[in-house]
Enzyme design. Structure first.
Site, PDB file in Angstrom:
ATOM      1  N   SER A 179      -0.843   0.190  12.867  1.00  0.00           N
ATOM      2  CA  SER A 179       0.267  -0.567  13.452  1.00  0.00           C
ATOM      3  C   SER A 179       0.131  -0.603  14.964  1.00  0.00           C
ATOM      4  CB  SER A 179       1.594   0.102  13.082  1.00  0.00           C
ATOM      5  OG  SER A 179       2.640  -0.432  13.865  1.00  0.00           O
ATOM      6  N   TYR A 192       6.653   7.674  12.634  1.00  0.00           N
ATOM      7  CA  TYR A 192       5.951   6.531  12.028  1.00  0.00           C
ATOM      8  C   TYR A 192       4.761   6.133  12.915  1.00  0.00           C
ATOM      9  CZ  TYR A 192       5.010   1.638  10.829  1.00  0.00           C
ATOM     10  OH  TYR A 192       4.389   0.463  10.496  1.00  0.00           O
TER      11      TYR A 192
HETATM   12  N1  LIG Z   1       5.713  -5.574   8.623  1.00  0.00           N
HETATM   13  C1  LIG Z   1       5.391  -5.238   9.842  1.00  0.00           C
HETATM   14  O1  LIG Z   1       5.926  -5.779  10.820  1.00  0.00           O
HETATM   15  C2  LIG Z   1       4.334  -4.204  10.068  1.00  0.00           C
HETATM   16  C3  LIG Z   1       3.910  -3.978  11.384  1.00  0.00           C
HETATM   17  C4  LIG Z   1       2.931  -3.015  11.603  1.00  0.00           C
HETATM   18  C5  LIG Z   1       2.368  -2.320  10.555  1.00  0.00           C
HETATM   19  N2  LIG Z   1       2.799  -2.568   9.283  1.00  0.00           N
HETATM   20  C6  LIG Z   1       2.176  -1.789   8.200  1.00  0.00           C
HETATM   21  O2  LIG Z   1       1.787  -2.654   7.168  1.00  0.00           O
HETATM   22  C7  LIG Z   1       1.833  -1.977   5.919  1.00  0.00           C
HETATM   23  C8  LIG Z   1       2.613  -2.805   4.924  1.00  0.00           C
HETATM   24  O3  LIG Z   1       3.921  -2.963   5.416  1.00  0.00           O
HETATM   25  P1  LIG Z   1       4.905  -4.103   4.916  1.00  0.00           P
HETATM   26  O4  LIG Z   1       5.694  -4.494   6.092  1.00  0.00           O
HETATM   27  O5  LIG Z   1       4.157  -5.119   4.151  1.00  0.00           O
HETATM   28  O6  LIG Z   1       5.849  -3.229   3.950  1.00  0.00           O
HETATM   29  P2  LIG Z   1       6.740  -3.673   2.712  1.00  0.00           P
HETATM   30  O7  LIG Z   1       7.011  -5.127   2.715  1.00  0.00           O
HETATM   31  O8  LIG Z   1       7.893  -2.730   2.726  1.00  0.00           O
HETATM   32  O9  LIG Z   1       5.796  -3.350   1.460  1.00  0.00           O
HETATM   33  C9  LIG Z   1       5.389  -2.049   1.242  1.00  0.00           C
HETATM   34  C10 LIG Z   1       4.637  -1.960  -0.065  1.00  0.00           C
HETATM   35  O10 LIG Z   1       4.298  -0.594  -0.278  1.00  0.00           O
HETATM   36  C11 LIG Z   1       4.893  -0.138  -1.491  1.00  0.00           C
HETATM   37  N3  LIG Z   1       5.357   1.221  -1.307  1.00  0.00           N
HETATM   38  C12 LIG Z   1       6.234   1.687  -0.399  1.00  0.00           C
HETATM   39  N4  LIG Z   1       6.420   2.993  -0.549  1.00  0.00           N
HETATM   40  C13 LIG Z   1       5.637   3.370  -1.597  1.00  0.00           C
HETATM   41  C14 LIG Z   1       5.398   4.596  -2.240  1.00  0.00           C
HETATM   42  N5  LIG Z   1       6.016   5.705  -1.870  1.00  0.00           N
HETATM   43  N6  LIG Z   1       4.528   4.624  -3.264  1.00  0.00           N
HETATM   44  C15 LIG Z   1       3.909   3.512  -3.680  1.00  0.00           C
HETATM   45  N7  LIG Z   1       4.095   2.313  -3.116  1.00  0.00           N
HETATM   46  C16 LIG Z   1       4.953   2.241  -2.086  1.00  0.00           C
HETATM   47  C17 LIG Z   1       6.050  -1.063  -1.714  1.00  0.00           C
HETATM   48  O11 LIG Z   1       6.401  -1.017  -3.071  1.00  0.00           O
HETATM   49  P3  LIG Z   1       7.859  -1.486  -3.542  1.00  0.00           P
HETATM   50  O12 LIG Z   1       7.757  -2.949  -3.629  1.00  0.00           O
HETATM   51  O13 LIG Z   1       8.078  -0.822  -4.846  1.00  0.00           O
HETATM   52  O14 LIG Z   1       8.820  -1.028  -2.477  1.00  0.00           O
HETATM   53  C18 LIG Z   1       5.453  -2.390  -1.258  1.00  0.00           C
HETATM   54  O15 LIG Z   1       4.599  -2.905  -2.228  1.00  0.00           O
HETATM   55  C19 LIG Z   1       2.474  -0.617   6.204  1.00  0.00           C
HETATM   56  O16 LIG Z   1       1.477   0.357   6.280  1.00  0.00           O
HETATM   57  C20 LIG Z   1       3.140  -0.806   7.542  1.00  0.00           C
HETATM   58  O17 LIG Z   1       3.239   0.390   8.243  1.00  0.00           O
HETATM   59  C21 LIG Z   1       3.765  -3.488   9.020  1.00  0.00           C
END
Ligand SMILES: NC(=O)c1ccc[n+]([C@@H]2O[C@H](COP(=O)([O-])OP(=O)(O)OC[C@H]3O[C@@H](n4cnc5c(N)ncnc54)[C@H](OP(=O)(O)O)[C@@H]3O)[C@@H](O)[C@H]2O)c1
Length: 324
Positions: free
Chosen positions: A198, A211
């Site tokens: 991130s 985080y």
């Molecule tokens: N979105 C942003 O702006 C952003 C920015 C920087 C970095 N990131 C990074 O990108 C990655 C994805 O983020 P996102 O924004 O796409 O998140 P998201 O929309 O919340 O999706 C997270 C995914 O991970 C699964 N998950 C969460 N906790 C879990 C657990 N304990 N065990 C198994 N599966 C789990 C969720 O499953 P469920 O559907 O069941 O909840 C979902 O499929 C993360 O590593 C995040 O730190 C995101």
């Protein structure tokens, strides 16, 4: 007489002109090279197919956290390239829905593994067994958890639960999944491991501090691993997104600096093999370039102020909800 005094005494204008000229040339060259790299990755790569052909690395890809957001977008974009996908997340129903969606949209196979990554090392033998016999060319370590809203360190509720959970999901999963797939990649002399870190790990991130610290780990781990295994045919990429419209970020509306997961992942995938460390898309890379050059005190002040405003907004929102 000090060396600097001696230098100033004997140096004439020509020396200063030469030193100044070299400095300007050095910085200009660096700027031109970074603009060229960005142009190649974000403008030329997709039409000219410059990125690594991930299908050639293996018939299967594994994506953790693949039922939503960025992970689901990776799973779908990899399937669009004709790669079979193993989807790993915690909810079996959601996994089955995404698998069905992918299989009906693209001619690929899928496999699902329901697992909660808050678990420790005991959850990995089952994952390892489910992946046995598959030719895995790409691993996307995407699963991640954050804060429900920004908080000071001592305000984190149920810290005894939260601390191990966030370490297990954001750090342990990345190491363990890598440990499972890397040996076979090495045997075949090819593979790609894409780690979703991130941009919050590019500078201190007050109020989402733990985080961000886990994301620093991920970025550093990726860079070190690239040095260890890069020469053996393995690509390790560290991806550092700013905001993308997902459940985790709570951003709903897209804008120039906030793409949706599909836009973001299409752009990020076009950088595989070209960039070992990337902010993933052009607008995020411009932001990343500025963040890396801004003075630390300014970044800290601005970050704290923004995060604290968001914190206050949520505290008020939850207080109002309690009253209702
Ligand atoms: N979105 C942003 O702006 C952003 C920015 C920087 C970095 N990131 C990074 O990108 C990655 C994805 O983020 P996102 O924004 O796409 O998140 P998201 O929309 O919340 O999706 C997270 C995914 O991970 C699964 N998950 C969460 N906790 C879990 C657990 N304990 N065990 C198994 N599966 C789990 C969720 O499953 P469920 O559907 O069941 O909840 C979902 O499929 C993360 O590593 C995040 O730190 C995101």
């Amino acid at each position: 007489m000090l060396p600097i005094q001696l230098f100033l005494r004997y140096a004439d204008n020509r020396v200063f002109t030469a030193v100044g000229g070299c400095t300007v040339a050095w910085f200009s060259l660096k700027l031109i090279l970074s603009v060229w790299r960005g142009f190649k990755s974000y403008v030329l790569s997709r039409p000219l197919g410059l990125a690594t052909d991930l299908k050639k690395l293996g018939a299967w890809a594994v994506v953790t956290g693949s039922t939503d957001g960025i992970g689901k977008a990776y799973a779908k974009e990899l399937a669009a390239k004709g790669i079979n996908v193993v989807l790993i997340s915690r909810s079996l129903d959601k996994l089955k829905n995404v698998a069905h969606e992918i299989e009906s949209e693209y001619r690929v196979q899928t496999k699902v593994v329901d697992v909660d990554f808050t678990g420790g090392t005991e959850i990995y033998p089952r994952i390892s067994k489910s992946l046995q016999g598959l030719e895995i060319g790409t691993l996307v370590n995407n699963v991640g958890m954050g804060y429900s809203f920004p908080k000071f360190f001592l305000e984190i509720p149920k810290a005894e639960e939260f601390f191990p959970n966030i370490l297990n999901v954001n750090i342990l999963s990345c190491m363990m999944m890598t440990k499972i797939v890397l040996p076979n990649m090495l045997e075949r002399g090819k593979g790609a491991i894409i780690n979703i870190a991130s941009a919050s790990g590019m500078q201190p991130a007050p109020l989402i501090n733990i985080y961000a610290a886990t994301k620093v780990f991920m970025d550093f781990f990726s860079r070190g691993l690239q040095v260890e295994y890069g020469s053996k045919g393995i690509i390790i990429q560290s991806v550092l997104p700013f905001f993308v419209t997902t459940k985790l970020s709570k951003f709903r509306k897209t804008s120039l600096f906030v793409p949706n997961p599909t836009q973001y992942v299409r752009s990020a995938l076009a950088t595989v093999g070209l960039e070992q460390r990337t902010n993933g898309c052009m607008s995020h890379s411009i932001k990343g370039w500025a963040v890396e050059r801004a003075p630390e005190w300014l970044k800290n002040k601005a970050q704290l102020q923004v995060a604290n405003n968001v914190r206050k907004y949520y505290l008020k929102k939850y207080a109002n909800k309690k009253k209702e």
